[in-house]
Design an enzyme around this catalytic site. Structure first.
Site, PDB file in Angstrom:
ATOM      1  NE  ARG A 109      -4.158  -1.571   1.647  1.00  0.00           N
ATOM      2  CZ  ARG A 109      -5.132  -2.221   2.486  1.00  0.00           C
ATOM      3  NH1 ARG A 109      -4.780  -2.373   3.774  1.00  0.00           N
ATOM      4  NH2 ARG A 109      -6.223  -3.011   1.839  1.00  0.00           N
ATOM      5  CE  LYS A 167     -17.135 -12.072   5.421  1.00  0.00           C
ATOM      6  NZ  LYS A 167     -16.235 -11.545   4.286  1.00  0.00           N
ATOM      7  N   GLY A 195      -8.901  -8.429  -1.992  1.00  0.00           N
ATOM      8  CA  GLY A 195      -8.974  -9.614  -1.108  1.00  0.00           C
ATOM      9  C   GLY A 195      -8.378 -10.618  -1.244  1.00  0.00           C
ATOM     10  N   GLY A 248     -13.199  -4.282  -0.716  1.00  0.00           N
ATOM     11  CA  GLY A 248     -14.794  -3.478  -0.484  1.00  0.00           C
ATOM     12  C   GLY A 248     -14.925  -2.504  -1.412  1.00  0.00           C
TER      13      GLY A 248
END
Ligand code: AMP
Length: 399
Positions: free
Chosen positions: A40, A202, A355, A378
């Site tokens: 990052r 999910k 992810g 996300g």
């Protein structure tokens, strides 16, 4: 009318105090507090280097972990400041706080081309609560706001949505620009066929993404635990497989929508199953329903791997999010690794939505062969679902 957004090249930064919102939410080693993976930080370097080169006075800020609105030395940005100091050709100072008198003094003493890194934004509850007075304190002394924190743009937090409204000028950094350019290729006029691959556990999180992609994709390949909620929605008996009962009606609705929109909706045709993820030695291949009551599906089976590989080969555009099975356990990782390999070998424009799928392409050693790997799991899902993000809306028509 389409609202305009501004990018780095649209501004004159010389001697201006610039608030640079970055995503330095890096994983830290528990004991030593050292940075485990600085991807990052690396991702924000083009913007930082450009601003240094343009003689801006840079006030950089990020969140890190979940300090829950309180000062926590273990979640200090000190290791990040140290790393930046090693990489950047300029002085990097870590502020002792996020806002307040001392920070104001440091902002005023910044020289052109220098970097002041504020402490963890989430040391103040006002960040997550999107508090106006906290945003006002952040805005103090700032001429230009630049958002380069794609991974945080789906959060309506103070430094993302309110701060840009309070400063004279605002725009997007290079990383944000690159993310948007690549994700737009999925949602606006993708080269067809567009094959969307969705997995993971999910299903509820992914329903809005599937719904929007059903108006764009030619084919959808479903894997992971969420396949079992769809299979249960088709009245199949799936043993102990993870099924999200609450999502069953929505899954039924999506299956109908896929038919209506003529999207080929693929579900696994065979399964690697076991009593639990912890008992891989008891695994077996299932090709029929009902599943034995004591077994759960933990990976896509060999026929499904072959089928999905063939579909991926024919794609011109690919969007992938979520593993095809419990890929953390080697015996249930093959489906995910085969898909990673197929995506890498395809000539399609391929986007991986952050992810676990990123971990899978890294494990398969095929990162270089992917057109774009998003830095925000996300955020990329929410962007594909809603075609915008709160942080992006806050930048529009703001120069
Ligand atoms: P998500 O965060 O929704 O993308 O889910 C990722 C997680 O889903 C990973 O930790 C996988 O181990 C898990 N997963 C994938 N397939 C299955 C499955 N068939 N049963 C249980 N968990 C699964």
């Amino acid at each position: 009318m389409k609202k305009t957004m501004f990018y780095l090249k649209d501004f004159n930064f010389k001697n201006k105090t610039v608030f640079l919102r970055v995503d330095f939410n890096v994983p830290l080693e528990k004991e030593s507090g050292r940075i485990r993976d600085d991807t990052r930080i690396q991702a924000a370097l083009p913007t930082l280097e450009y601003l240094i080169d343009q003689q801006a006075k840079i006030v950089a800020a990020s969140h890190l972990g979940r300090p829950k609105g309180k000062f926590n030395p273990q979640l200090s940005l000190r290791p990040v400041a140290q790393r930046l100091g090693e990489i950047l050709p300029t002085r990097v100072t870590l502020a002792p706080d996020v806002i307040g008198e001392e920070v104001e003094k440091l902002k005023l003493s910044l020289q052109a081309g220098e970097v002041l890194l504020l402490e963890n934004l989430r040391f103040y509850p006002g960040e997550k609560e999107n508090d106006l007075s906290f945003a006002q304190a952040l805005a103090s002394g700032i001429d230009i706001y630049i958002n380069d924190a794609f991974g945080a743009c789906h959060r309506a937090h103070a430094s993302i949505v309110t701060l840009p409204q309070l400063v004279p000028q605002a725009g997007a950094g290079f990383l944000l620009e690159k993310e948007l350019k690549n994700l737009e290729k999925i949602i606006h006029h993708p080269a067809k066929p567009l094959v969307a691959i969705l997995g993971g556990a999910k299903v509820a999180d992914k329903i809005p993404v599937i719904r929007n992609l059903l108006s764009k994709a030619s084919e959808m390949l479903i894997g992971g635990a969420m396949a079992y909620t769809f299979l249960a929605a088709q009245d199949h008996q799936v043993g102990r497989s993870l099924v999200d009962e609450q999502s069953l009606p929505l899954c039924q609705e999506l299956l109908t929508l896929a038919q209506k929109n003529k999207v080929a909706f693929y579900l696994p045709v065979d399964h690697v199953a076991a009593p639990s993820p912890e008992e891989p030695e008891k695994r077996q291949i299932l090709t029929e329903f009902p599943f034995p009551a004591e077994l759960m599906g933990l990976d896509i089976g060999p026929q499904t791997q072959k089928l999905y590989t063939e579909r991926i080969k024919k794609a011109k555009t690919i969007f992938w999010n979520g593993p095809m099975g419990v890929f953390e356990v080697p015996e249930f990782a093959q489906g995910t690794l085969v898909v990673a390999q197929a995506v890498a070998e395809s000539e399609a424009f391929s986007v991986i939505g952050g992810g676990d799928s990123v971990a899978a392409v890294t494990q398969a050693g095929v990162v270089q062969a992917i057109s774009h790997i998003s830095t925000g799991g996300g955020a990329s899902l929410e962007y594909i679902a809603n075609e915008t993000l709160p942080g992006i809306e806050a930048l529009k028509e703001k120069k």
